[in-house]
Design a protein around this motif. Structure first.
Motif, PDB file in Angstrom:
ATOM      1  N   PRO A  11       0.822  -1.210   0.000  1.00  0.00           N
ATOM      2  CA  PRO A  11       0.000   0.000   0.000  1.00  0.00           C
ATOM      3  C   PRO A  11       0.860   1.267   0.000  1.00  0.00           C
ATOM      4  O   PRO A  11       2.004   1.269   0.486  1.00  0.00           O
ATOM      5  CB  PRO A  11      -0.795  -0.101   1.304  1.00  0.00           C
ATOM      6  CG  PRO A  11      -0.753  -1.545   1.666  1.00  0.00           C
ATOM      7  CD  PRO A  11       0.557  -2.068   1.151  1.00  0.00           C
ATOM      8  N   GLN A  52      -7.167   6.344   0.115  1.00  0.00           N
ATOM      9  CA  GLN A  52      -7.308   5.671   1.406  1.00  0.00           C
ATOM     10  C   GLN A  52      -8.767   5.359   1.719  1.00  0.00           C
ATOM     11  O   GLN A  52      -9.079   4.311   2.292  1.00  0.00           O
ATOM     12  CB  GLN A  52      -6.697   6.525   2.524  1.00  0.00           C
ATOM     13  CG  GLN A  52      -5.190   6.665   2.428  1.00  0.00           C
ATOM     14  CD  GLN A  52      -4.479   5.321   2.394  1.00  0.00           C
ATOM     15  OE1 GLN A  52      -4.738   4.444   3.197  1.00  0.00           O
ATOM     16  NE2 GLN A  52      -3.596   5.142   1.428  1.00  0.00           N
ATOM     17  N   GLN A  55      -9.613   2.346  -0.662  1.00  0.00           N
ATOM     18  CA  GLN A  55      -8.726   1.176  -0.667  1.00  0.00           C
ATOM     19  C   GLN A  55      -9.425  -0.032  -0.042  1.00  0.00           C
ATOM     20  O   GLN A  55     -10.002   0.052   1.033  1.00  0.00           O
ATOM     21  CB  GLN A  55      -7.428   1.486   0.088  1.00  0.00           C
ATOM     22  CG  GLN A  55      -6.410   0.373   0.071  1.00  0.00           C
ATOM     23  CD  GLN A  55      -5.669   0.216  -1.245  1.00  0.00           C
ATOM     24  OE1 GLN A  55      -5.973   0.852  -2.240  1.00  0.00           O
ATOM     25  NE2 GLN A  55      -4.684  -0.653  -1.257  1.00  0.00           N
ATOM     26  N   TRP A  60      -8.022  -1.135  -5.299  1.00  0.00           N
ATOM     27  CA  TRP A  60      -6.859  -1.768  -4.678  1.00  0.00           C
ATOM     28  C   TRP A  60      -5.647  -1.168  -5.373  1.00  0.00           C
ATOM     29  O   TRP A  60      -5.353  -1.513  -6.515  1.00  0.00           O
ATOM     30  CB  TRP A  60      -6.888  -3.283  -4.863  1.00  0.00           C
ATOM     31  CG  TRP A  60      -7.966  -3.952  -4.078  1.00  0.00           C
ATOM     32  CD1 TRP A  60      -9.246  -4.168  -4.469  1.00  0.00           C
ATOM     33  CD2 TRP A  60      -7.859  -4.459  -2.752  1.00  0.00           C
ATOM     34  NE1 TRP A  60      -9.938  -4.801  -3.483  1.00  0.00           N
ATOM     35  CE2 TRP A  60      -9.112  -4.993  -2.410  1.00  0.00           C
ATOM     36  CE3 TRP A  60      -6.816  -4.523  -1.826  1.00  0.00           C
ATOM     37  CZ2 TRP A  60      -9.357  -5.582  -1.186  1.00  0.00           C
ATOM     38  CZ3 TRP A  60      -7.065  -5.118  -0.603  1.00  0.00           C
ATOM     39  CH2 TRP A  60      -8.323  -5.633  -0.286  1.00  0.00           C
ATOM     40  N   PHE A  62      -1.488  -0.107  -5.258  1.00  0.00           N
ATOM     41  CA  PHE A  62      -0.238  -0.505  -4.623  1.00  0.00           C
ATOM     42  C   PHE A  62       0.950   0.256  -5.208  1.00  0.00           C
ATOM     43  O   PHE A  62       0.962   0.608  -6.382  1.00  0.00           O
ATOM     44  CB  PHE A  62       0.003  -2.006  -4.839  1.00  0.00           C
ATOM     45  CG  PHE A  62      -1.084  -2.863  -4.280  1.00  0.00           C
ATOM     46  CD1 PHE A  62      -1.133  -3.160  -2.929  1.00  0.00           C
ATOM     47  CD2 PHE A  62      -2.069  -3.380  -5.109  1.00  0.00           C
ATOM     48  CE1 PHE A  62      -2.150  -3.946  -2.413  1.00  0.00           C
ATOM     49  CE2 PHE A  62      -3.087  -4.176  -4.599  1.00  0.00           C
ATOM     50  CZ  PHE A  62      -3.118  -4.458  -3.245  1.00  0.00           C
TER      51      PHE A  62
END
Length: 186
Positions: A11, A52, A55, A60, A62
């Protein structure tokens, strides 16, 4: 952490907002992403807050890091995740142009696709790519994506119009891909 052979995905951290702003202000990077102008830390901060909040739900996202030295080099994500219909949109960007054409974007995308199909139980992953971005089109073809259509003259860049291609990958097409899955590695 989602791990490949040379990269891993984790993350994003607030401390990386400045680095992400640097990537977003690099002319070569922005050319591939269709950015219009410079962005500062404040814009990246707003983006980070939205990220955030979404997420693990509709997104998703990364950071791509090198296993050799933990250095962040880009980002990948599944966006507009629709669990009901089992679909999501793929986005990938290596923010360090000196690392382009070394397979990091391919590997990061493979790890992300394995996560999407193997853990999120997606049925379809799709994307939009500027037809002029041959490097990206070749990457997606290598990953098994198929051309599904073209939005003609949908992108305005540098005083002229360009096509945007739509590509997709279905679960059974992903399953036929030859790369080793994280759960298959020793």
């Amino acid at each position: 952490m989602l791990r490949g052979e040379r990269v891993y995905l984790r993350p994003a951290e607030r401390a990386e907002i400045g680095l992400m702003a640097t990537w977003m202000n690099d002319a070569q990077v922005m050319e591939t992403l269709g950015g219009r102008g410079p962005q500062g830390d404040l814009a990246e901060e707003r983006w980070f807050e939205e990220l955030q909040a979404e997420q693990g739900q509709s997104r998703w996202h990364f950071v791509v890091c090198l296993l050799a030295d933990d250095r962040p080099i880009g980002s990948v994500g599944l966006h507009s995740v629709d669990q009901v219909n089992g679909k999501a949109e793929l986005g990938v960007g290596i923010g360090e142009p000196e690392l382009w054409d070394q397979g990091y974007g391919t590997e990061a995308s493979q790890v992300l696709l394995d996560f999407g199909f193997g853990e999120l139980r997606l049925h379809r992953v799709y994307l939009h790519v500027f037809a002029t971005n041959r490097r990206a089109v070749q990457l997606y073809q290598k990953l098994g994506f198929h051309h599904e259509g073209t939005a003609r003259q949908a992108l305005y860049r540098h005083g002229s119009r360009h096509d945007v291609d739509f590509m997709g990958l279905l679960r059974d097409e992903w399953q036929r891909q030859p790369w080793a899955r994280p759960w298959e590695r020793a």
